[in-house]
Scaffold this motif. Structure first.
Motif, PDB file in Angstrom:
ATOM      1  N   ARG A  22     -17.587  -9.441  -0.993  1.00  0.00           N
ATOM      2  CA  ARG A  22     -16.296  -8.871  -1.397  1.00  0.00           C
ATOM      3  C   ARG A  22     -16.352  -7.348  -1.255  1.00  0.00           C
TER       4      ARG A  22
ATOM      5  N   TRP B 287     -10.696 -14.902  -3.556  1.00  0.00           N
ATOM      6  CA  TRP B 287      -9.843 -13.708  -3.526  1.00  0.00           C
ATOM      7  C   TRP B 287      -8.826 -13.703  -2.384  1.00  0.00           C
TER       8      TRP B 287
ATOM      9  N   ALA C 159     -12.231   0.179 -10.273  1.00  0.00           N
ATOM     10  CA  ALA C 159     -11.023  -0.485 -10.774  1.00  0.00           C
ATOM     11  C   ALA C 159     -11.252  -1.986 -10.883  1.00  0.00           C
TER      12      ALA C 159
ATOM     13  N   GLY D 253     -11.043  -4.242 -14.277  1.00  0.00           N
ATOM     14  CA  GLY D 253     -10.113  -5.353 -14.414  1.00  0.00           C
ATOM     15  C   GLY D 253     -10.839  -6.636 -14.795  1.00  0.00           C
ATOM     16  N   ASP D 254     -10.160  -7.764 -14.720  1.00  0.00           N
ATOM     17  CA  ASP D 254     -10.821  -8.986 -15.151  1.00  0.00           C
ATOM     18  C   ASP D 254     -11.336  -9.816 -13.977  1.00  0.00           C
ATOM     19  N   GLY D 255     -11.468  -9.191 -12.817  1.00  0.00           N
ATOM     20  CA  GLY D 255     -11.916  -9.951 -11.657  1.00  0.00           C
ATOM     21  C   GLY D 255     -13.351  -9.676 -11.234  1.00  0.00           C
TER      22      GLY D 255
ATOM     23  N   ASP E 276      -3.865  -0.565  -4.503  1.00  0.00           N
ATOM     24  CA  ASP E 276      -3.078   0.545  -3.975  1.00  0.00           C
ATOM     25  C   ASP E 276      -3.437   1.864  -4.656  1.00  0.00           C
TER      26      ASP E 276
ATOM     27  N   ALA F 228       0.824  -1.208   0.000  1.00  0.00           N
ATOM     28  CA  ALA F 228       0.000   0.000   0.000  1.00  0.00           C
ATOM     29  C   ALA F 228       0.860   1.260   0.000  1.00  0.00           C
TER      30      ALA F 228
ATOM     31  N   MET G 158     -13.745   4.344  -6.264  1.00  0.00           N
ATOM     32  CA  MET G 158     -12.719   4.123  -7.273  1.00  0.00           C
ATOM     33  C   MET G 158     -12.189   2.699  -7.216  1.00  0.00           C
ATOM     34  N   ALA G 159     -12.102   2.135  -6.028  1.00  0.00           N
ATOM     35  CA  ALA G 159     -11.611   0.757  -5.913  1.00  0.00           C
ATOM     36  C   ALA G 159     -12.608  -0.199  -6.560  1.00  0.00           C
TER      37      ALA G 159
END
Lengths: 729, 729
Positions: A640, B128, A650, A654-656, B137, A365, A646-647
């Motif tokens: 989850r 995960w 993101a 992404g691909d998750g 991050d 981090a 923003m997280a």
């Protein structure tokens, strides 16, 4: 699992590691000197005491503008019996002019009267009056500066005045820095899947500068035993210290410790500290060689613990000790007895107490270091700190800055960054610090007196009203609500919405894709697969087309989109209007259709990412699920949790993950599609007693400023019509 | 007195001047931006908020070394019913490796067992686990740094990780610096009579750097109106700010204010501050142009008051606020209501209180700034501070450094500098600070609790013993005497003792030189005169030879030595053995002979410089005068006081004095001759309670160290046989 892994020697405490290593290399550490020009000596350390060559003043000098006289000539001068001096009895002098015998006094210009006969004096001058004797300031031969002194601007002036043009200074130690790793790329390179941008070495380079040395950063070396050995061996001969980055943990490709054992001696491998355990402290060819971990926070802490003190010793610089404050820790911190832990914290002053809010504790981090105002050390023999306990915080920022900072704890929105950006620009030396713990977390922080302001967006399910009822229920003290913005919450999905998610109902895990290999990949691979489907027949359905996205332009290697396409079926796809927006849509539609179908195999539902409990967005999501009659258990990924809009964005990009709830501005920032769910009111809760603080006033003014409104317009999705309005409750 | 002098406009207070000037130029101050490389951005200020280009991690990444699996595959794994994964069901990953679907969890290497069938898992993996999600991050698009942020090493690392290679930074303002003055010379030049070495501009250059700008220092300009005007006009067009040094006072050659009035507007001329009154604040061609005074302390204070804040505004740097302490002022400070005064002070911590000892207050006392630990402001509306009062001190050094400093107040000796030099070198972060007030002053400071140690050399006239009886008489609390050195006191006279002074009796003003023009000049001119005398006939007496030393190599322009030679007479010269040591001696002998004679004219006695009252050297001098039956009134210059041995030595080396009492090491340092008067004991008085402090222990250890003894041997004139011995009283 054939590859060999290094096992740590038993890790040892930081202090013990330092003691052991520093005493092992004590005799190897040499302080070198060099001659430098005084004009280029700012911030350098004197190698030895410096003695004046000349006196200053260089001669007896007039301290005033006036005339130089013989004091004896003026002995009986008074208003009633003035003395008149002839031209040969005095000389006109300006400040700084030399005074030579027989003159031994100066009379100020203001105190004389010029007459035809000469200059009239009405008071006696005592010997040496208004004369700066030679050497009054600096005496030739006297010590101007001791050794080990850090040279300032004033020192440079005085050294030059004393005739010193060059000095012996402590040489700055030169430190070679080697990034290693096959997967790392230079910041200029285009990242590919699995790339890690190498940035630690640049951080080190600058940390070396700050500590008083000169960093020499080399190009990354691949994980290749011979290459690493060659580089270290050569650098140890040439530089005062060597740093090898990454390759210090027990991973499979970590050659560093083996290289160092072969080339020299490893004194310490592994330190009981978190983050920062994988440190190697070695000696090669009489030079300290230090292996630091790859995670940025570990790297930083390892550097500060071991490299900084070494450079300071060689550079003869005093240890920099951070200012400390006693602060109330806002959240319980549990720590293991196995290590000392450095917890980064945001620090604020609320009322008359300092409050420290812990930031992300992970070794990766790096932003926690950027955001930190300081850190709190949990000693190895401690199991942690209870919420509300007072602990010592070593500050990164000045105490004064912290005292001038508005402490914001609560729900996250991008407008907080905007306010934080505007504040110090518009209001000198005032700052905003924000920590994101969700709306309820923010209100709890307010109640505990840990924040000035809590941004919240809490819907009262009964009244349908936002925020106010919560303040009324939760607080006894007079509160106020500062109106913030209206913003839009919705479901963020990948670009072009490949899964054709249209509302909450589409998130239910009953809605499955048949075929466990099915994978949407990221939007790029989806598009690539779509392109493939198109070229395979330009058809409305992409059946039986297997696409290896790796060969396509998209670049997402593992998108095995063909499998998904192969499972197309079900009625909805057929009934769907196909727009002209590229075959990616078609492909996705196929997938969605697959989900709708009843094919067997392992079901892979839409992957949702949620916000943490207490977040207003989570409250809203739960409310909307309830309204729609959806059981949270039906949402794959409901557990989850991410801490910010923003997280979530993101993760979806992404691909998750495929979907997550958040604000429009976050979706826009990440280039995601957005399915509007509900407008909401994002406001600022504040105890009324804080409204008169100067930095709170500044905060209010910013909310009403043109700049703030302009910036919101750029972000999009906000209505700031009532921003800055204060409602007293 | 024909030259025109500038008269000040009425001076105005600093705050008013700042307010008036800064508001006059507010619209002219622009903050410029420039694009710079992130790798070169340390300590620069961000011009605007910086947003991430990439997320970090760039993909879902393994947080551990181990295997990536599908969490669902491990759902029911336990010790009793392990799950075995085939090679197609997992992939080996190192920390940082990307995790792609279908894998969604990582199991640590430590938790798996390799078998022939595959990898055995004995615990389920939750989705995960051990995966760092993309953007954990840094999230692409999020704000990494706000504007107005000073970039640190960690920021550089994070910026690069986020794909940022260049940033908008605030441009450092460029400041042109013009030294002016006909009398100033560059530090490289050989000084002549009346030369002033130009060093302020170099100090400014570095102060500009510290404030956040870039200084451009130009070669000195003579006092020439047209040249100054040309330089200012050109620079105002090109730079962000212009500084003109000297020429801001009301002296005769001070053109600056006229130039600035012609070229632009003078907003302020003269500020009610001491030192630092002669400041000119002007605007030329839309740029701030500031005239600063020539005295170094005035220049420094003027710069800090007006230039530093301007640069900080343009450079967007926060105001540096010094740390402050409340300290007891050791000496009464009287100050005028006409100005605000900045008094430089030494600060120490003695017992539990901070004590501030004022240093030299003159505008020319640059060393007072070098030596200062901080300053105390006496506001304009205050008439001063009483001894013992508490005042706020703004610190130049860190509080911690001050707390680790041995405070020495008392008699001066060069060995104090040596100890101060050795201390921080031998003992990390420990320091010695010394203030010179004489032996009695030192004991008084000890009594008031303002010092740890008082160096003293006080002769008890009754017992003939040194120091101890004073401690017994003056203190009730338990005291100790730390033995220092035996040193030799004597009369310092010019090189080769031109006046042939042999003892105290030769200092009496009855012993006169006939002819008021007689002047020995400095030793160089004496030597030159001697050479001349020699060439004029190689005779034992230099009668009737007029020498213009200016034409000789000696370089001391005004030495009108011939006059002295012309007055030779008297018996003693004839009777004196002439040694072969150069005719300078002869010449001097002639002068001395002249003094012995009875010629008429104004009598010019030997010019003595004394030490201040309370100084041990003064006590000794008085004692010796008494022994010799000499009335102090017979000593010409008895009232002229200097604070240190070196100051006395400098006066004697110059052309303003002939003799002074001091220690051999000071005479040696200045190349003076020395007539031994008495050996004495220079020791350290200390309250016994301080003996156990760590920095006092270090002080004691230094007194006994080989390095200290070596350094004393170099100085000469010391016997350190008992140094460091502690006598408890």
């Amino acid at each position: 699992m054939q590859r060999k892994r290094n096992l740590y020697l038993k890790t040892i405490p930081v202090e013990e590691a330092r003691e052991k290593y520093f005493s092992a290399i004590a005799d190897l550490i040499t302080v070198k000197h060099e001659t430098i020009k005084v004009t280029e000596s700012l911030d350098r350390i004197t190698g030895s005491a410096i003695y004046a060559k000349y006196s200053s003043p260089l001669y007896n000098a007039s301290a005033m503008d006036g005339i130089a006289v013989r004091a004896a000539d003026t002995a009986y001068a008074s208003e009633t019996s003035p003395v008149v001096l002839k031209e040969t009895d005095y000389v006109v002098v300006d400040t700084g002019d030399p005074i030579h015998p027989p003159f031994d006094a100066v009379i100020m210009a203001e105190d004389i009267v010029e007459t035809e006969d000469g200059v009239r004096i009405i008071a006696s001058a005592h010997p040496w009056q208004h004369i700066r004797p030679i050497g009054e300031d600096i005496v030739a031969g006297e010590m101007i500066l001791p050794g080990n002194h850090k040279i300032r601007a004033i020192d440079i002036g005085v050294l030059l005045s004393a005739g010193i043009l060059e000095i012996e200074a402590v040489k700055r130690p030169e430190v070679a820095i080697f990034p290693t790793g096959t997967e790392i790329i230079e910041p200029e390179e285009e990242p590919e899947d699995g790339s890690i941008i190498e940035s630690n070495s640049r951080m080190f380079e600058n940390m070396v500068t700050v500590a008083g040395g000169i960093g020499h950063r080399f190009a990354p070396i691949a994980d290749d035993y011979a290459k690493i050995r060659g580089a270290v061996a050569q650098a140890a001969g040439r530089y005062d210290m060597v740093i090898i980055n990454a390759g210090s943990s027990a991973g499979t490709e970590d050659y560093t410790v083996h290289v160092l054992r072969e080339l020299g001696e490893v004194i310490v491998h592994g330190v009981s500290v978190k983050p920062g355990k994988p440190v190697i402290l070695a000696v090669v060819a009489g030079k300290p060689v230090i292996g630091l971990p790859g995670y940025p926070v570990s790297a930083y802490i390892g550097f500060e613990n071991f490299v900084t003190p070494l450079i300071q010793m060689m550079a003869r610089r005093p240890e920099r000790l951070a200012e400390t404050v006693q602060a109330h820790i806002s959240r319980r911190l549990v720590s293991s007895l196995k290590h000392k832990e450095y917890v980064r914290v945001k620090v604020g002053k609320v009322g008359d107490k300092f409050v420290a809010a812990p930031l992300a504790r992970g070794a990766g981090a790096a932003m926690s270091l950027v955001r930190a105002d300081g850190f709190c050390i949990i000693e190895q023999n401690s199991e942690g700190i209870e919420a509300g306990d007072v602990a010592e915080i070593a500050l990164y920022r000045s105490r004064r800055e912290i005292e001038n900072t508005v402490v914001v704890i609560g729900s996250h929105d991008l407008i907080l960054d905007v306010i934080a950006d505007i504040m110090p620009n518009a209001y000198k030396d005032m700052f905003v610090s924000s920590t994101h713990v969700g709306s309820m977390g923010g209100l709890m922080a307010l109640r505990r007196g840990e924040a000035h302001i809590a941004p919240i967006h809490l819907l009262d399910e009964e009244s349908g009203e936002y925020n106010i009822s919560y303040l009324k229920k939760m607080f006894r003290e007079p509160m106020a609500l500062i109106k913030g913005v209206h913003r839009i919450q919705g479901i963020m999905v990948k670009k072009d919405n490949p899964l054709r998610i249209e509302g909450l109902a589409d998130l239910r895990s009953g809605m499955e894709i048949a075929g466990k290999e099915a994978d949407c990949g990221d939007s790029a691979s989806g598009a690539a697969a779509g392109d493939a489907g198109m070229s395979a027949g330009n058809a409305g359905t992409a059946s039986d087309v297997r696409v290896d996205a790796k060969e396509m332009a998209g670049g997402a290697e593992r998108a095995d989109a063909g499998n998904a396409g192969a499972n197309v079926g079900g009625v909805r796809a057929a009934g769907k209007k196909i727009d002209g927006k590229a075959a990616a849509g078609e492909y996705a539609e196929g997938k969605r259709a697959g989900r709708m179908g009843t094919a067997g195999g392992n079901a892979v539902p839409v992957r949702y990412v949620n916000r943490q409990r207490g977040a207003g967005t989570r409250v809203l999501f739960d409310y909307k699920l309830k309204q729609a009659g959806i059981d949270p258990a039906e949402i794959n990924g409901y557990e989850r949790e991410m801490a910010t809009h923003m997280a979530v964005a993101a993760a979806v990009a992404g691909d998750g993950a495929d979907a997550g709830m958040g604000v429009l501005s976050a979706a826009k920032a990440m280039g995601l599609d957005f399915i509007e769910i509900a407008p909401e009111e994002y406001d600022f809760a504040i105890p009324a007693k804080f409204l008169e603080l100067p930095h709170i006033k500044a905060f209010l003014q910013i909310l009403q400023s043109a700049e703030f409104h302009d910036r919101l317009a750029q972000l999009g999705g906000y209505d700031a019509g009532r921003s800055g309005e204060v409602i007293l409750l």
